[in-house]
Design a protein around this motif. Structure first.
Motif, PDB file in Angstrom:
ATOM      1  N   VAL A 105     -36.311 -72.584  -0.469  1.00 23.53           N
ATOM      2  CA  VAL A 105     -37.066 -73.563   0.300  1.00 23.53           C
ATOM      3  C   VAL A 105     -36.326 -74.704   0.873  1.00 23.53           C
ATOM      4  N   VAL A 106     -36.290 -74.958   2.019  1.00 24.75           N
ATOM      5  CA  VAL A 106     -35.597 -76.064   2.558  1.00 24.75           C
ATOM      6  C   VAL A 106     -36.620 -77.234   3.199  1.00 24.75           C
ATOM      7  N   LEU A 107     -36.376 -78.457   2.787  1.00 24.53           N
ATOM      8  CA  LEU A 107     -37.378 -79.263   3.473  1.00 24.53           C
ATOM      9  C   LEU A 107     -36.848 -79.926   4.765  1.00 24.53           C
ATOM     10  N   SER A 108     -37.684 -79.723   6.072  1.00 22.08           N
ATOM     11  CA  SER A 108     -37.310 -80.086   7.033  1.00 22.08           C
ATOM     12  C   SER A 108     -38.053 -81.322   7.288  1.00 22.08           C
ATOM     13  N   GLY A 109     -38.607 -82.174   6.374  1.00 24.86           N
ATOM     14  CA  GLY A 109     -39.012 -83.395   6.432  1.00 24.86           C
ATOM     15  C   GLY A 109     -39.000 -84.164   5.118  1.00 24.86           C
ATOM     16  N   ASP A 110     -39.141 -85.569   5.093  1.00 20.97           N
ATOM     17  CA  ASP A 110     -39.281 -86.338   3.853  1.00 20.97           C
ATOM     18  C   ASP A 110     -40.785 -86.040   3.222  1.00 20.97           C
ATOM     19  N   VAL A 111     -40.693 -86.183   1.826  1.00 17.51           N
ATOM     20  CA  VAL A 111     -42.040 -86.341   1.484  1.00 17.51           C
ATOM     21  C   VAL A 111     -42.377 -87.702   1.293  1.00 17.51           C
TER      22      VAL A 111
ATOM     23  N   LYS B   7     -44.155 -81.287   5.319  1.00 19.46           N
ATOM     24  CA  LYS B   7     -45.283 -81.756   5.042  1.00 19.46           C
ATOM     25  C   LYS B   7     -45.251 -83.065   4.325  1.00 19.46           C
ATOM     26  N   ALA B   8     -45.212 -84.256   4.950  1.00 21.88           N
ATOM     27  CA  ALA B   8     -45.116 -85.589   4.379  1.00 21.88           C
ATOM     28  C   ALA B   8     -45.744 -85.804   3.146  1.00 21.88           C
ATOM     29  N   ASP B   9     -47.261 -85.538   3.286  1.00 20.63           N
ATOM     30  CA  ASP B   9     -48.144 -85.970   2.241  1.00 20.63           C
ATOM     31  C   ASP B   9     -48.062 -84.915   0.955  1.00 20.63           C
ATOM     32  N   GLY B  10     -47.030 -83.976   0.923  1.00 22.23           N
ATOM     33  CA  GLY B  10     -47.026 -83.041  -0.174  1.00 22.23           C
ATOM     34  C   GLY B  10     -47.397 -81.930   0.088  1.00 22.23           C
ATOM     35  N   CYS B  11     -47.035 -80.722  -0.660  1.00 22.00           N
ATOM     36  CA  CYS B  11     -47.126 -79.402  -0.125  1.00 22.00           C
ATOM     37  C   CYS B  11     -47.049 -78.875  -1.716  1.00 22.00           C
ATOM     38  N   ALA B  12     -48.232 -77.818  -1.950  1.00 18.52           N
ATOM     39  CA  ALA B  12     -48.245 -77.083  -2.991  1.00 18.52           C
ATOM     40  C   ALA B  12     -47.833 -75.695  -2.705  1.00 18.52           C
ATOM     41  N   ILE B  13     -46.583 -75.193  -3.308  1.00 16.90           N
ATOM     42  CA  ILE B  13     -46.007 -73.913  -3.240  1.00 16.90           C
ATOM     43  C   ILE B  13     -46.250 -72.859  -4.433  1.00 16.90           C
ATOM     44  N   THR B  14     -46.854 -71.933  -4.293  1.00 13.56           N
ATOM     45  CA  THR B  14     -47.005 -71.163  -5.432  1.00 13.56           C
ATOM     46  C   THR B  14     -46.260 -69.799  -5.271  1.00 13.56           C
ATOM     47  N   LEU B  15     -45.242 -69.641  -6.259  1.00 14.37           N
ATOM     48  CA  LEU B  15     -44.300 -68.445  -6.531  1.00 14.37           C
ATOM     49  C   LEU B  15     -45.060 -67.374  -6.834  1.00 14.37           C
TER      50      LEU B  15
ATOM     51  N   ALA C  14     -45.711 -68.361  -1.565  1.00 11.59           N
ATOM     52  CA  ALA C  14     -44.563 -67.933  -1.358  1.00 11.59           C
ATOM     53  C   ALA C  14     -44.079 -66.476  -1.505  1.00 11.59           C
ATOM     54  N   ALA C  15     -43.544 -65.672  -0.895  1.00 10.58           N
ATOM     55  CA  ALA C  15     -43.304 -64.195  -0.968  1.00 10.58           C
ATOM     56  C   ALA C  15     -41.796 -63.981  -0.989  1.00 10.58           C
ATOM     57  N   ALA C  16     -41.449 -62.981  -1.736  1.00  7.57           N
ATOM     58  CA  ALA C  16     -40.088 -62.780  -2.112  1.00  7.57           C
ATOM     59  C   ALA C  16     -39.285 -62.470  -0.671  1.00  7.57           C
ATOM     60  N   GLY C  17     -38.243 -62.720  -0.564  1.00  8.14           N
ATOM     61  CA  GLY C  17     -37.337 -62.180   0.755  1.00  8.14           C
ATOM     62  C   GLY C  17     -37.297 -63.216   1.777  1.00  8.14           C
ATOM     63  N   TYR C  18     -37.964 -64.341   1.624  1.00  8.40           N
ATOM     64  CA  TYR C  18     -38.293 -65.333   2.811  1.00  8.40           C
ATOM     65  C   TYR C  18     -37.582 -66.533   2.471  1.00  8.40           C
TER      66      TYR C  18
END
Length: 160
Positions: free
Chosen positions: A68-74, A49-57, A39-43
């Motif tokens: 961060v808004v989920l547009s689908g279920d994990v 991503k139903a099978d999970g997602c790794a988000i690094t700050l 991730a980047a600031a300002g976004y």
């Protein structure tokens, strides 16, 4: 007189300059993500991503904002939001129990603000359903978190 028959405004607490500044919170724009990402600031990110997602700050900078808004279920694995070492998470997650028929069945969980670096969404007890929203605001020593989530079952703290 009904509850809303008469409303008298005695003072405006939000000026037009404050309203205009709110749209600059996500000055870099909006991005849809379907794979792991940094991730980047300002976004503001929508994640599906139903099978999970790794988000690094990124390293926290005072006043930086990420949403961060989920547009689908994990539905399998987990989605994680991970801060860099030393950028402690502080704040809260409010999780609504979707499995409970009672209206307004929410559980409140706080980050301990001492060593938490990860938010984990598992599609169940720790949130991770469509519409979940996590807002992060940078401070000198980490990130403030405001998360409004939905889960099911025996709800659990998503911070670790």
């Amino acid at each position: 007189m009904g509850h809303f028959d008469e409303l008298i405004v005695t003072k405006s607490i939000v000026g037009s300059s404050q309203i205009n500044n709110r749209r600059d919170d996500y000055y870099n724009g909006f991005e849809a993500k379907t794979a792991d990402f940094a991730a980047a600031a300002g976004y503001e990110y929508t994640v599906n991503k139903a099978d999970g997602c790794a988000i690094t700050l990124p390293a926290a900078v005072e006043g930086a904002r990420i949403s961060v808004v989920l547009s689908g279920d994990v539905t399998s694995n987990t989605t994680t939001i991970t801060a860099v070492a030393g950028d402690i998470l502080a704040g809260y997650a409010l999780i609504r129990d979707e499995a409970d028929a009672a209206a307004n069945d929410f559980n409140f969980f706080a980050a301990d603000a001492s060593d938490d670096l990860i938010i984990t969404l598992n599609g169940g007890t720790k949130g991770g359903l469509i519409g979940d929203r996590i807002e992060l605001v940078g401070r000198a020593d980490g990130w403030n978190v405001r998360a409004v989530l939905s889960g099911a079952g025996t709800l659990a703290n998503p911070f670790s």
